[in-house]
Design a protein around this motif. Structure first.
Motif, short mmCIF file in Angstrom:
data_model
loop_
_atom_site.label_atom_id
_atom_site.label_comp_id
_atom_site.label_asym_id
_atom_site.label_seq_id
_atom_site.Cartn_x
_atom_site.Cartn_y
_atom_site.Cartn_z
N TYR A 1 -7.95 8.54 2.02
CA TYR A 1 -7.26 7.37 1.45
C TYR A 1 -5.78 7.41 1.51
N ARG A 2 -5.09 8.43 1.40
CA ARG A 2 -3.68 8.43 1.77
C ARG A 2 -3.50 8.35 3.28
N ASP A 3 -4.18 8.68 4.06
CA ASP A 3 -4.04 8.42 5.57
C ASP A 3 -4.25 6.81 5.72
N VAL A 4 -5.36 6.11 5.38
CA VAL A 4 -5.64 5.03 5.42
C VAL A 4 -4.48 3.87 5.02
N LEU A 5 -3.89 4.19 3.64
CA LEU A 5 -2.87 3.56 3.21
C LEU A 5 -1.50 3.61 3.75
N ASP A 6 -1.22 4.80 4.48
CA ASP A 6 0.07 5.00 5.47
C ASP A 6 -0.18 4.35 6.59
N ALA A 7 -1.31 4.33 7.09
CA ALA A 7 -1.56 3.61 8.55
C ALA A 7 -1.54 2.05 8.26
#
Length: 756
Positions: A494-500
């Motif tokens: 979820y963190r990677d998705v939001l960062d991207a």
């Protein structure tokens, strides 16, 4: 003499012939004598494929003058049928068979009984071995097995002695070597081309005759132990669940894996002088023969289970483990498989994998959900596929029309290339709109967002110019995992998705598993298998019952969104209390994280998916509690029409542009009109240009669609005047024309708007 001893005697003599310096024709002449003598057969003949015809190469009992003279086509006569169908015939009266043909030059008129087996090389029939008797009788099973063993040895001789051309051996000149069309069920639409690669390459048996029988037996014992360990491990996994289809399947596998009869038959084949691989293949051939004679569907399925298990054992004993993914794809590839799991699909190089053809598969299969997200066309239920396609064949997939062309002729390639070119031209036009905001002609800004579910999907966000992710399917992580994903693993995704995504919004749909998206580690201990899984124990219903599941996901999402806006959407909401219950789980986790002095999200926006028609009747109670509402057209439509979208017979029974669905959606739009709630559409309906035109006309201003549809919908939006299309749709919904689809299409074309 025992059956095994008799078979071993034949094999020993054949081994001596193969090892001799005799020329190939001499070896064939000796083979028919050995088989004829040991089976006390009056006739034994070998036919081999040459220049596309089956030619009599050697015989004992028929006229010697017919050798290299008698020829027949694939499918012609009994011999031709055996080669065509790659199956065994055992007839007490050959002349009674509808495909019997009399060849006077052979002098076979006095023979009544007939048995024949195919000589198979690289999954292709390159010849036929047959026996005949004057006396009408069916051959005993041990005699048929002796013929099949001999045929395996002959295939080895053919490979080394070049008795047939390499092209013949590979089937390149067979009756089925030209272009072939395979029809199936479109699971993920699209066009693709590439070379055929089998997901599970068939094991090539390089040695048939054993040098050391005891050593071969030990190899099989070790392979059985390894296979059984693997199956025991699967059945004993924690939280696998009690009862249900998954356990039944594994228990059936376990039953076959420990079946003494199966292992005994393999041992008997080894006793006859075969290598471990050849023995397993011999027993497998017998299984295939029995499968062709079974009419009972359930029993046939069980026999297919045994076939799968035999392949597994063969791969273990030969050391040829793994799939084509482990070997790597070297060219643009069309993957051929009986079935696939989502994790198996994700192992492949997405740059090389262009399409998939499955012998089985369904619209709701996990692999289809993942393939759709990856943008890979999939054709399913392609029956008889392995009999038509070879490794390395060129394949064209048209999953829009539901067919594939194997070994296409040049005109077919040209036509396909033209379609591809036109598609690329359109994609180039859409690519130019990447940074263009989608305003209508009347100046209204329409939100065009994309659906996602995999970490790799995020690269498409900026590539297609979507406004954000309107639906992130969090269940993909659950579907491709062998165990329940832990909180830390969920948090990282979820963190990677939001960062991207950066400044663009991401709407996370809480996990939608269960029902037709069953996972082995989460099952209801009380419920029976759902008869209607789409309407069963799934999505929010499952998450609220297994509250620990939702708690873990809530905490992972809240911590991942630290300092950012978090959008959470609950699927399969039927009544307002379900939304409230799910929201309270998140609020409790928010309170806990706050007490831990951790950074909180800037804001949490809660939404619901309208998929269950009942929710439309209580929207006045729910809307004040929502930040946004998304209509999930895929499930909603099947519930409204009571038509299972996984059933191919019903797939075309409902139309998204029928008055029933459009009036329903219009009512939902009116219910949210003037309320501070953002209304959107999710699902395939919003990604189709004609349907999107209708949705704009009935009040929808946010679309969440597949990445490939973003460009086409943005281009459409810029050609639309909302007042004009709204007036048109209102009139048609009040007084529907005979066919709204046809009427809307004619209007669009008359106004210079291209549709699908």
């Amino acid at each position: 003499m025992t059956a095994a001893a008799s078979a071993r005697q034949i094999l020993t003599q054949l081994h001596e012939v193969m090892a001799s310096r005799m020329h190939a024709q001499g070896k064939l002449d000796k083979v028919v004598e050995i088989v004829g003598e040991n089976l006390d057969s009056e006739v034994c003949s070998i036919y081999l494929l040459r220049e596309g015809m089956l030619e009599l190469f050697a015989t004992r009992g028929l006229n010697a003058s017919a050798v290299h003279v008698t020829r027949m086509a694939i499918g012609e006569g009994l011999t031709g049928v055996i080669a065509d169908q790659i199956e065994t015939l055992n007839l007490a009266e050959a002349k009674a068979h509808p495909d019997f043909q009399y060849r006077p030059e052979t002098g076979e008129e006095k023979y009544h009984s007939f048995a024949g087996v195919p000589i198979v090389y690289r999954e292709r029939a390159v010849g036929v071995l047959c026996v005949q008797h004057v006396e009408p009788r069916r051959y005993e099973e041990i005699e048929i097995e002796a013929l099949q063993t001999t045929a395996m040895v002959l295939s080895e001789l053919i490979a080394h002695a070049e008795l047939v051309d390499e092209e013949e051996a590979l089937g390149l000149n067979s009756a089925k070597s030209g272009p072939q069309t395979v029809t199936g069920l479109p699971l993920v639409k699209g066009l693709a081309s590439g070379i055929a690669v089998f997901h599970q390459p068939r094991v090539t048996i390089t040695q048939v005759v054993a040098d050391d029988t005891e050593a071969e037996r030990q190899r099989v014992y070790r392979a059985f132990d390894k296979m059984r360990e693997g199956i025991d491990s699967m059945t004993s996994q924690a939280e696998f669940g009690v009862g249900g289809e998954h356990e039944e399947v594994l228990q059936t596998y376990k039953m076959f894996a420990y079946d003494e009869g199966w292992s005994r038959r393999i041992n008997e084949a080894i006793d006859s002088g075969l290598t471990a691989e050849a023995a397993i293949e011999r027993v497998q051939q017998r299984t295939r023969m029995r499968m062709r004679e079974i009419d009972d569907a359930l029993l046939a399925d069980r026999m297919h289970d045994l076939e799968d298990l035999s392949n597994r054992l063969l791969r273990i004993v030969s050391g040829q483990l793994g799939t084509a993914a482990t070997q790597g794809l070297r060219r643009d590839t069309i993957l051929i498989a009986k079935n696939l799991g989502p994790a198996e699909l994700l192992e492949y190089d997405r740059r090389r994998l262009k399409g998939v053809i499955l012998e089985e598969g369904s619209l709701t299969a996990h692999v289809v959900i993942v393939a759709r997200a990856m943008g890979i066309p999939v054709l399913g239920r392609a029956r008889g596929l392995r009999g038509l396609v070879r490794e390395g064949d060129e394949v064209l997939i048209d999953a829009d029309s539901g067919n594939a062309i194997i070994r296409p002729a040049q005109p077919m390639l040209d036509a396909f290339d033209a379609r591809f070119a036109k598609s690329r031209e359109r994609q180039a036009i859409y690519a130019e709109l990447r940074d263009v905001e989608p305003f209508t002609r009347c100046g209204t800004r329409i939100q065009v967002m994309m659906n996602a579910g995999l970490r790799d999907d995020l690269s498409s966000l900026n590539l297609v110019g979507a406004d954000g992710i309107g639906l992130f399917r969090t269940e993909f992580q659950f579907l491709v995992s062998a165990t329940l994903p832990q909180r830390e693993k969920q948090f990282r995704l979820y963190r990677d998705v939001l960062d991207a995504a950066g400044e663009k919004p991401v709407i996370f749909r809480t996990v939608d598993i269960g029902g037709d998206k069953a996972v082995p580690y989460l099952r209801s201990g009380e419920a029976e298998n759902d008869e209607n899984p789409a309407m069963g124990w799934r999505a929010l219903r499952l998450a609220l019952e297994r509250e620990g599941l939702l708690k873990v996901q809530a905490r992972a999402l809240i911590e991942a969104a630290a300092g950012k806006a978090l959008y959470v959407m609950f699927p399969m909401v039927s009544e307002p209390w379900e939304f409230e219950a799910a929201k309270s789980v998140f609020e409790a986790q928010l309170k806990y994280i706050k007490a831990q002095k951790k950074v909180l999200p800037e804001s949490i926006n809660y939404g619901a998916m309208l998929e269950v028609p009942a929710l439309a009747e209580v929207l006045d109670l729910l809307i004040p509690k929502l930040s946004f509402l998304s209509v999930g057209t895929n499930d909603l439509t099947q519930f409204l029409f009571a038509a299972d979208r996984a059933n191919p017979k019903l797939a075309e029974r409902y139309d998204w542009l029928s008055p029933a669905i459009l009036r329903f959606l219009k009512r939902v739009a009116l219910a949210t009109d003037g309320a501070p709630v953002d209304l959107g559409i999710c699902g395939e309906m919003g990604g189709r240009r004609l349907e999107a035109l209708a949705l704009l006309g009935i009040g929808f201003r946010r679309f969440s669609i597949t990445p490939v549809s973003v460009g086409p919908i943005k281009e459409l939006v810029r050609k639309v005047d909302l007042a004009e299309i709204s007036g048109l749709m209102n009139g048609w919904l009040s007084q529907p024309p005979p066919d709204i689809r046809v009427a809307l299409q004619e209007w669009a074309e008359g106004n210079g708007i291209e549709v699908d």
